[in-house]
Design a protein around this motif. Structure first.
Motif, mmCIF file in Angstrom:
data_model
loop_
_atom_site.group_PDB
_atom_site.id
_atom_site.type_symbol
_atom_site.label_atom_id
_atom_site.label_comp_id
_atom_site.label_asym_id
_atom_site.label_seq_id
_atom_site.Cartn_x
_atom_site.Cartn_y
_atom_site.Cartn_z
ATOM 1 N N ASN A 121 36.668 39.215 46.508
ATOM 2 C CA ASN A 121 37.140 38.177 45.594
ATOM 3 C C ASN A 121 36.014 37.722 44.668
ATOM 4 O O ASN A 121 35.554 36.585 44.723
ATOM 5 C CB ASN A 121 37.700 36.997 46.392
ATOM 6 N N GLN A 122 35.565 38.624 43.813
ATOM 7 C CA GLN A 122 34.499 38.364 42.849
ATOM 8 C C GLN A 122 34.958 38.836 41.465
ATOM 9 O O GLN A 122 35.840 39.691 41.359
ATOM 10 C CB GLN A 122 33.231 39.149 43.194
ATOM 11 N N LYS A 159 45.951 41.512 44.999
ATOM 12 C CA LYS A 159 44.820 40.716 45.473
ATOM 13 C C LYS A 159 43.545 41.554 45.534
ATOM 14 O O LYS A 159 43.601 42.781 45.737
ATOM 15 C CB LYS A 159 45.127 40.113 46.841
ATOM 16 N N PRO A 160 42.385 40.919 45.348
ATOM 17 C CA PRO A 160 41.119 41.636 45.422
ATOM 18 C C PRO A 160 40.976 42.409 46.733
ATOM 19 O O PRO A 160 41.315 41.898 47.801
ATOM 20 C CB PRO A 160 40.078 40.518 45.323
ATOM 21 N N SER A 192 39.724 43.489 41.746
ATOM 22 C CA SER A 192 38.770 42.377 41.827
ATOM 23 C C SER A 192 39.447 41.104 41.328
ATOM 24 O O SER A 192 40.655 41.085 41.102
ATOM 25 C CB SER A 192 37.550 42.687 40.951
ATOM 26 N N GLN A 193 38.653 40.067 41.144
ATOM 27 C CA GLN A 193 39.161 38.892 40.436
ATOM 28 C C GLN A 193 39.494 39.298 39.005
ATOM 29 O O GLN A 193 38.914 40.234 38.462
ATOM 30 C CB GLN A 193 38.091 37.797 40.395
#
Length: 266
Positions: A61-62, A121-122, A141-142
């Motif tokens: 989640n970046q 979703k990441p 990713s985000q």
């Protein structure tokens, strides 16, 4: 009675030996008031029953560029149906930002059946086919429609199995591939790890056949080369943006940028 008193005296002496205070001291150390008694571990992974660290959702989640850099040095693990595990250190990635990124499959925010994983979703795998033959693997990713392409791996474990899989996938006359040739490109990587369209939309934090674990020696900024992406054609300014990242000096990278490396050395 004298014998009973003697036994009690011996028991009292035994309880006062140095071994008991040592045990109590360790217990007190582990239960110091106000201290956190839980195991110390990075927020990016957890220890599973199989006693293997695994990168979790917080890691993926970046923002896309940050994730592309963070992947370098991490380890991709693939468990084959026969139980063998293939391990490879990620040494090269590319970031695809979606939206205004003209080289991205999700440019303009366009979502299709093919690129649906880029909007999930990441940590979700996006696997697509090129030339009707080869596969490439990305990780979401985000960011709306953003994902990171895994370009090259440094093989660590299961090299014989990787050679078998590469040999099965290749149409050219079979020859023994050297270690650095096994995974030095996105489609070679997928061949060596047995990755095909069936892996599209899988969750790296939940899947039993593929996951990631932390590398032992995370690279520093001085170890990472940032340069242009490969094979994206005429995409205007986006063809010149430094959105490909690789470990400098690593011989398993698919294509090195000698000019950028000279500038870094200077």
């Amino acid at each position: 009675m004298p014998r009973k008193r003697k036994l009690l005296a011996q028991l009292s002496a035994l309880q006062n030996t140095s071994s008991f205070p040592q045990i109590n001291a360790v217990e007190q150390l582990n239960t110091t008031p106000g201290a956190d008694s839980s195991p110390k571990s990075s927020k990016y992974f957890m220890i599973e029953k199989k006693n293997s660290p695994q990168l979790q959702e917080d890691f993926f989640n970046q923002p896309c560029v940050s994730l592309a850099k963070s992947f370098l040095g991490q380890i991709l693990v693939r468990k084959l149906p026969d139980g063998r595990e293939l391990w490879g250190r990620i040494v090269e990635t590319e970031a695809y930002l979606g939206g205004e990124d003209e080289a991205s499959h999700s440019k303009g925010g366009k979502q299709t059946q093919r690129n649906a994983a880029m909007f999930m979703k990441p940590g979700t795998l996006y696997v697509y086919q090129i030339y009707g033959i080869y596969f490439c693997m990305n990780v979401s990713s985000q960011g709306e429609g953003a994902a990171v392409l895994l370009r090259s791996l440094e093989p660590l474990q299961g090299l014989d199995a990787m050679r078998e899989l590469r040999s099965t996938s290749r149409k050219a006359p079979s020859r023994l591939l050297k270690d650095w040739q096994l995974c030095n490109g996105p489609s070679k990587l997928c061949q060596a790890f047995g990755i095909d369209k069936a892996f599209d939309q899988r969750d790296l934090t939940q899947d039993a056949a593929i996951w990631m674990v932390p590398g032992q020696d995370p690279p520093g900024e001085q170890d990472v080369v940032a340069t242009t992406r490969i094979g994206i054609g005429n995409r205007g300014e986006w063809a010149q943006k430094p959105l490909r990242f690789y470990l400098r000096g690593n011989r398993f990278v698919s294509v090195v940028d000698k000019k950028i490396e000279r500038e870094m050395a200077a």
